[in-house]
Design a protein around this motif. Structure first.
Motif, mmCIF file in Angstrom:
data_model
loop_
_atom_site.group_PDB
_atom_site.id
_atom_site.type_symbol
_atom_site.label_atom_id
_atom_site.label_comp_id
_atom_site.label_asym_id
_atom_site.label_seq_id
_atom_site.Cartn_x
_atom_site.Cartn_y
_atom_site.Cartn_z
ATOM 1 N N GLU A 107 -34.053 -8.467 17.642
ATOM 2 C CA GLU A 107 -34.001 -9.643 18.517
ATOM 3 C C GLU A 107 -35.318 -10.415 18.449
ATOM 4 N N TYR A 108 -35.218 -11.714 18.652
ATOM 5 C CA TYR A 108 -36.384 -12.602 18.721
ATOM 6 C C TYR A 108 -36.523 -13.011 20.179
ATOM 7 N N HIS A 126 -43.634 -15.274 21.220
ATOM 8 C CA HIS A 126 -42.463 -14.549 20.745
ATOM 9 C C HIS A 126 -42.823 -13.244 20.036
ATOM 10 N N TYR A 128 -40.655 -9.837 17.884
ATOM 11 C CA TYR A 128 -39.414 -9.239 17.409
ATOM 12 C C TYR A 128 -39.247 -7.891 18.097
ATOM 13 N N ALA A 150 -44.479 -12.055 16.434
ATOM 14 C CA ALA A 150 -43.811 -12.968 15.494
ATOM 15 C C ALA A 150 -44.798 -13.810 14.694
#
Length: 242
Positions: A107-108, A126, A128, A150
């Motif tokens: 998921e991000y 953000h 991951y 990220a």
């Protein structure tokens, strides 16, 4: 020599230079250069030298004897390469088992305050979030939740994660070499979701491991929470008396 206009902090450069000096010029238990000698030799401040020496001590290259000075430790020679020491794949191979890693999800997400602190970023940035199941000889061994910043790993995908072991992906695809990792672990019991993934009854004994992995630039490149089954997974540590 050190490059003072380089983007890499001076004490990081000094750490690398001193490691090379230890490996090529000094023996175990031999006295290390003094702070003053290092200052003069590399034209750096006492503050920079102390920061570098503190890191070398944490990494197992040197140790201090009260009132006598700093000496070369043999601990670093006992340490495996990080890509092996922290690799589930290599660890299982050494035990004669066939390892397998399955990426369950990627998921991000936006980091909250607590997660941002653990990953070394600002709240709202953000990361991951990856979940993996690690098996050996077909038996589920470890259930992992990994958070990866990220900004250091753009366009990370499940296909990339499945193409090679994670500790090969970091340097080969993203030019992020591992410097060291800090770990905390403690005994616990499996929760419902964890027991489902590991194929054990809820409440079974397990080992919980929290790992923070750092790059050569001392940036956090991974924060992982692992749950290992207690009836199969053995976690070995060697303590060295200085």
């Amino acid at each position: 020599m050190l490059k003072k206009n380089n983007s890499t902090p001076l004490y990081n450069q000094l750490v690398d230079v001193l490691i090379e000096h230890i490996k090529t010029n000094l023996d175990i238990d031999e006295k290390m250069l003094s702070e003053r000698e290092i200052c003069l030799k590399y034209d750096v401040s006492r503050t920079t030298v102390r920061a570098a020496l503190n890191e070398l001590e944490e990494m197992g290259y040197i140790f201090k004897r009260h009132g006598k000075g700093t000496f070369v430790s043999g601990l670093w020679k006992e340490m495996q390469n990080l890509s092996e020491a922290y690799s589930f794949t290599e660890q299982m191979k050494q035990l004669g088992k066939i390892p397998h890693s399955q990426v369950l999800s990627l998921e991000y997400i936006v980091a909250n305050q607590d997660l941002a602190k653990n990953v070394g970023i600002q709240e709202g940035e953000h990361v991951y979030k990856m979940k993996r199941l690690r098996s050996a000889d077909g038996m589920p061994m470890m259930y992992e939740t990994t958070f990866i910043p990220a900004y250091l790993f753009p366009d990370l995908t499940i296909s990339k994660l499945e193409s090679m072991p994670l500790y090969e992906l970091y340097p080969q695809v993203y030019n992020q070499d591992i410097k060291y990792a800090d770990e905390e672990f403690y005994a616990s019991v499996l929760q419902a979701k964890e027991s489902e993934e590991l194929g054990l009854p809820a409440g079974s004994a397990c080992l919980r491991i929290r790992r923070t992995t750092y790059s050569q630039e001392n940036k956090i490149i991974e924060y992982t929470l692992s749950v290992a089954r207690g009836d199969q997974f053995v976690y070995k540590i060697r303590h060295s008396k200085k």
